[in-house]
Design a protein around this motif. Sequence first.
Motif, mmCIF file in Angstrom:
data_model
loop_
_atom_site.group_PDB
_atom_site.id
_atom_site.type_symbol
_atom_site.label_atom_id
_atom_site.label_comp_id
_atom_site.label_asym_id
_atom_site.label_seq_id
_atom_site.Cartn_x
_atom_site.Cartn_y
_atom_site.Cartn_z
ATOM 1 N N LEU A 148 0.823 -1.208 0.000
ATOM 2 C CA LEU A 148 0.000 0.000 0.000
ATOM 3 C C LEU A 148 0.857 1.259 0.000
ATOM 4 O O LEU A 148 0.541 2.241 -0.693
ATOM 5 C CB LEU A 148 -0.930 -0.003 1.223
ATOM 6 C CG LEU A 148 -2.055 -1.030 1.208
ATOM 7 C CD1 LEU A 148 -2.844 -0.971 2.511
ATOM 8 C CD2 LEU A 148 -2.989 -0.808 0.025
ATOM 9 N N LEU B 83 0.796 4.104 -2.831
ATOM 10 C CA LEU B 83 0.550 5.518 -2.523
ATOM 11 C C LEU B 83 1.696 6.399 -3.010
ATOM 12 O O LEU B 83 1.466 7.521 -3.496
ATOM 13 C CB LEU B 83 0.346 5.692 -1.017
ATOM 14 C CG LEU B 83 -0.948 5.115 -0.442
ATOM 15 C CD1 LEU B 83 -0.958 5.250 1.077
ATOM 16 C CD2 LEU B 83 -2.163 5.816 -1.039
ATOM 17 N N ILE C 16 1.194 6.893 -6.652
ATOM 18 C CA ILE C 16 0.144 7.896 -6.892
ATOM 19 C C ILE C 16 0.689 9.301 -6.652
ATOM 20 O O ILE C 16 0.400 10.236 -7.412
ATOM 21 C CB ILE C 16 -1.070 7.621 -5.988
ATOM 22 C CG1 ILE C 16 -1.732 6.299 -6.380
ATOM 23 C CG2 ILE C 16 -2.080 8.770 -6.071
ATOM 24 C CD1 ILE C 16 -2.855 5.887 -5.446
#
Length: 284
Positions: free
Chosen positions: A23, A27, A30
Amino acid sequence: MSEKNKQGEMSFLGHIGELRGHLIRALLAIAVGAFLIGFNIKWVMDTILLGPTKPGFLTFKVVNYFSRMVIGQDSITLPEHFPLQVRRLFDQFNAMMAISIVGGILLAFPYIVWELWKFISPGLHENEKKNSIFIINSTWIMFVLGALSGYFLVMPFVINFGYFFSLSDSIRVDIDLSSYITIFLQIVLGMAVIFLFPIAVYILTSMGVLTPMFLKTYRRHAIVVIMMVAAVLTPADVLSMLAAAFPLLILYEICIIMSSRVYKRVQKNNNTEDNKDHLTKIEN
């Protein structure tokens, strides 16, 4: 506490730690994508987001080409300067943040799916890994195709209708930037998510939850639902709704064909396993 138990299986806390790592990397991807979009926001805004507002947009060129062949004139004539405006102090800043974050997700989506596959792949068998690779690659491809469908097939017609529809000649058309960005993201992201429907059909059919007979039986109901979804995605005219519904209807038919093939394969595998079990019982 060790990360793995004596049988070599990862503990629950180990899975949580592994998921956290994936995760975090997703992130970060992103964030990098959002930074790239924000750093080039003027080019992104003028070239991509405002592309469907320009007369020379690809979709308008294609429509006008066939329009000239049929009726002898262009059917879509947008102005050179699209009348966008801002009426609140931080509208442009808020728009930049929304565009950067959503753009970052779009850019990083293949990598996000890849991280997901890396998390689940260690617990899969070899044949399951092959199927999962197909699902992972199909997921981001269908997501991108859906976004492109919303961008090139739906958004131009929504803009054309929204600009030219008029209740009175005395009303001046000045479109809020926030309204335009909201509709743009709603259509592009909405179509991208809906295009993931075949992936869900593939998975559910493989699990035995869904059958092609069910999809064929409720085809008429699905058409009604698709029209309703298209109407929600496109707050505009019937032509825009049909532009959104057309690829979704094709997608549904593709889902039926794909479900039929997967269903036959599942039935064949089940029959093979049943025959093996039967032979085993006879030998015993």
